[in-house]
Write a protein that holds these residues in place. Sequence first.
Motif, PDB file in Angstrom:
ATOM      1  N   GLY A   1      80.475   5.442   0.733  1.00 12.72           N
ATOM      2  CA  GLY A   1      79.784   6.613   1.253  1.00 12.72           C
ATOM      3  C   GLY A   1      79.981   7.869   0.429  1.00 12.72           C
ATOM      4  O   GLY A   1      80.608   7.857  -0.631  1.00 12.72           O
ATOM      5  N   LEU A   2      79.418   8.940   0.963  1.00 14.67           N
ATOM      6  CA  LEU A   2      79.557  10.282   0.403  1.00 14.67           C
ATOM      7  C   LEU A   2      80.065  11.215   1.496  1.00 14.67           C
ATOM      8  O   LEU A   2      79.620  11.118   2.648  1.00 14.67           O
ATOM      9  CB  LEU A   2      78.218  10.814  -0.096  1.00 14.67           C
ATOM     10  N   GLN A   3      80.972  12.113   1.123  1.00  8.52           N
ATOM     11  CA  GLN A   3      81.465  13.126   2.053  1.00  8.52           C
ATOM     12  C   GLN A   3      81.354  14.492   1.387  1.00  8.52           C
ATOM     13  O   GLN A   3      81.794  14.664   0.249  1.00  8.52           O
ATOM     14  CB  GLN A   3      82.912  12.869   2.457  1.00  8.52           C
ATOM     15  N   TYR A   4      80.764  15.434   2.118  1.00 10.35           N
ATOM     16  CA  TYR A   4      80.634  16.806   1.625  1.00 10.35           C
ATOM     17  C   TYR A   4      81.457  17.735   2.508  1.00 10.35           C
ATOM     18  O   TYR A   4      81.351  17.690   3.733  1.00 10.35           O
ATOM     19  CB  TYR A   4      79.163  17.256   1.644  1.00 10.35           C
ATOM     20  N   MET A   5      82.289  18.552   1.879  1.00  9.50           N
ATOM     21  CA  MET A   5      83.093  19.545   2.593  1.00  9.50           C
ATOM     22  C   MET A   5      82.474  20.905   2.348  1.00  9.50           C
ATOM     23  O   MET A   5      82.379  21.353   1.205  1.00  9.50           O
ATOM     24  CB  MET A   5      84.535  19.481   2.124  1.00  9.50           C
TER      25      MET A   5
END
Length: 132
Positions: free
Chosen positions: A92-96
Amino acid sequence: MDAQSRYSDTELGVILGEPTGISFKAWQSDNTAIDAALAWSFGDNGSVHLHADYLRHKWLTVESGSLAFYYGLGARALFSDDSKFGARIPVGLQYMFPETRLSMFFEVAPTLDLIPETSFGVNGGIGIRIFI
């Protein structure tokens, strides 16, 4: 990303998709984390879904905030009249988001159930968590 760009090492939120429920993430280092979910699976006539994954992160360059590609290996259990236990491989991808305690993620996780019989499937969803 360094440890100081996070508010804490623990995130709590929701995941929407298959399954849908509560999402938890505990960072072990800047590049590793354990995530888990307690959720409802809509497939197979509905069941309680529990999973836990060990994740590795690769940080990508973005103009604002922090973006990570992640992958890992985990286990899952579905509790219903026909309970199942097996493995999952999340990607997946995680954006903060900058200057907030929020993060957003999208993941797909092929699954391999081993008990009571071998079967393949896919989990996936989007979610939002807050650093607590």
